[in-house]
Design a protein around this motif. Structure first.
Motif, mmCIF file in Angstrom:
data_model
loop_
_atom_site.group_PDB
_atom_site.id
_atom_site.type_symbol
_atom_site.label_atom_id
_atom_site.label_comp_id
_atom_site.label_asym_id
_atom_site.label_seq_id
_atom_site.Cartn_x
_atom_site.Cartn_y
_atom_site.Cartn_z
ATOM 1 N N GLU A 42 39.355 -86.835 -99.605
ATOM 2 C CA GLU A 42 38.965 -88.082 -100.098
ATOM 3 C C GLU A 42 40.039 -89.076 -100.303
ATOM 4 O O GLU A 42 39.950 -90.354 -99.936
ATOM 5 C CB GLU A 42 38.259 -87.733 -101.330
ATOM 6 N N SER A 43 41.444 -88.722 -100.677
ATOM 7 C CA SER A 43 42.503 -89.491 -100.738
ATOM 8 C C SER A 43 42.921 -90.365 -99.282
ATOM 9 O O SER A 43 43.121 -91.498 -99.492
ATOM 10 C CB SER A 43 43.735 -88.696 -101.459
ATOM 11 N N PHE B 87 33.835 -88.503 -97.413
ATOM 12 C CA PHE B 87 33.749 -87.287 -96.473
ATOM 13 C C PHE B 87 32.528 -87.476 -95.888
ATOM 14 O O PHE B 87 32.224 -86.878 -94.602
ATOM 15 C CB PHE B 87 34.098 -85.865 -97.015
ATOM 16 N N ALA B 88 31.282 -87.360 -96.581
ATOM 17 C CA ALA B 88 29.814 -87.456 -96.086
ATOM 18 C C ALA B 88 29.796 -88.428 -94.876
ATOM 19 O O ALA B 88 29.391 -88.213 -93.969
ATOM 20 C CB ALA B 88 28.912 -87.662 -97.118
ATOM 21 N N ARG B 89 30.372 -89.717 -95.209
ATOM 22 C CA ARG B 89 30.127 -90.568 -94.253
ATOM 23 C C ARG B 89 31.110 -90.446 -93.048
ATOM 24 O O ARG B 89 30.657 -90.453 -91.770
ATOM 25 C CB ARG B 89 30.764 -92.180 -94.897
ATOM 26 N N LEU C 12 43.587 -88.005 -91.098
ATOM 27 C CA LEU C 12 42.973 -86.448 -91.683
ATOM 28 C C LEU C 12 44.074 -85.744 -90.903
ATOM 29 O O LEU C 12 44.469 -84.379 -91.422
ATOM 30 C CB LEU C 12 41.692 -86.397 -91.513
ATOM 31 N N ASN C 13 44.040 -85.643 -89.725
ATOM 32 C CA ASN C 13 44.821 -84.452 -88.800
ATOM 33 C C ASN C 13 46.151 -84.655 -89.563
ATOM 34 O O ASN C 13 46.989 -83.411 -89.485
ATOM 35 C CB ASN C 13 44.944 -85.025 -87.428
ATOM 36 N N ARG C 14 46.719 -85.736 -89.557
ATOM 37 C CA ARG C 14 48.238 -85.933 -89.905
ATOM 38 C C ARG C 14 48.303 -85.476 -91.291
ATOM 39 O O ARG C 14 49.414 -84.953 -91.790
ATOM 40 C CB ARG C 14 48.772 -87.422 -89.773
ATOM 41 N N GLU C 15 47.672 -85.949 -92.298
ATOM 42 C CA GLU C 15 47.818 -85.750 -93.583
ATOM 43 C C GLU C 15 47.134 -84.528 -94.479
ATOM 44 O O GLU C 15 47.520 -84.368 -95.427
ATOM 45 C CB GLU C 15 47.493 -86.997 -94.369
#
Length: 180
Positions: free
Chosen positions: A49-50, A59-61, A136-139
């Motif tokens: 979420e952050s 996350f749902a969206r 998201l992949n990176r963090e």
């Protein structure tokens, strides 16, 4: 949601100790498992979420956008989105309404079923989901906080639990993903 000052005692280990002390021996291991997985979910969701916050996505969206982006033509029937995300139709419909409002998804009548809705990713939605996925992949996903071996083991264990709960059947072999 990670603590800047870790607690001196693991509260989940203390909860298990209390379960055992109260004579709930048969349930202590299961309680420990359930609460541990729920806490891990809180920690992971907080990171996700952050990471998604700058994109103004929950996350749902994000899941709806990513699912549409994975589809061949960037569109899917609403019923397919519901089935693949394994959430209630009302939740997906509400999420889709917000995505439509924000110009990230378009809603159309299904060409073969006038009662059904078809969700289609807009160019703006595609750009946003690709940028959010990169973040998201990176963090988060590249380093979920446990070793790769532990992650592999944990995914297998949870998959067995999900399968035993009727979440899915053994899949047929899948083709390799297409190159981007």
């Amino acid at each position: 949601m990670a603590r800047s000052h870790p607690l001196p005692v693991d509260p989940l280990a203390e909860a298990k100790r209390q379960w055992l002390a109260h004579g709930w021996t048969d349930a202590a291991g299961g309680m420990s498992l359930v609460v541990s997985v729920m806490r891990a979910q809180q920690l992971l969701l907080a990171r996700v979420e952050s990471t998604l916050k700058p994109f103004e996505l929950s996350f749902a969206r994000y899941e709806v956008l990513r699912l549409l982006a994975f589809s061949r033509e960037g569109r899917l029937p609403l019923s397919s989105v519901v089935a693949r995300l394994q959430v209630h139709a009302t939740s997906v419909s509400s999420t889709a309404d917000r995505l439509v409002r924000d110009g990230l998804v378009a809603r159309h009548k299904h060409p073969h079923d006038g009662r059904a809705a078809l969700l289609e990713l807009t160019p703006t939605g595609r750009t946003l989901v690709e940028d959010a996925t990169d973040a998201l992949n990176r963090e988060v996903f590249a380093d979920p906080g446990i070793s790769e071996d532990d992650a592999t083991d944990l995914v297998a264990i949870v998959a067995r639990m999900r399968k035993n709960a009727g979440d899915f059947a053994d899949p047929r072999p899948q083709p390799e993903p297409l190159s981007p």
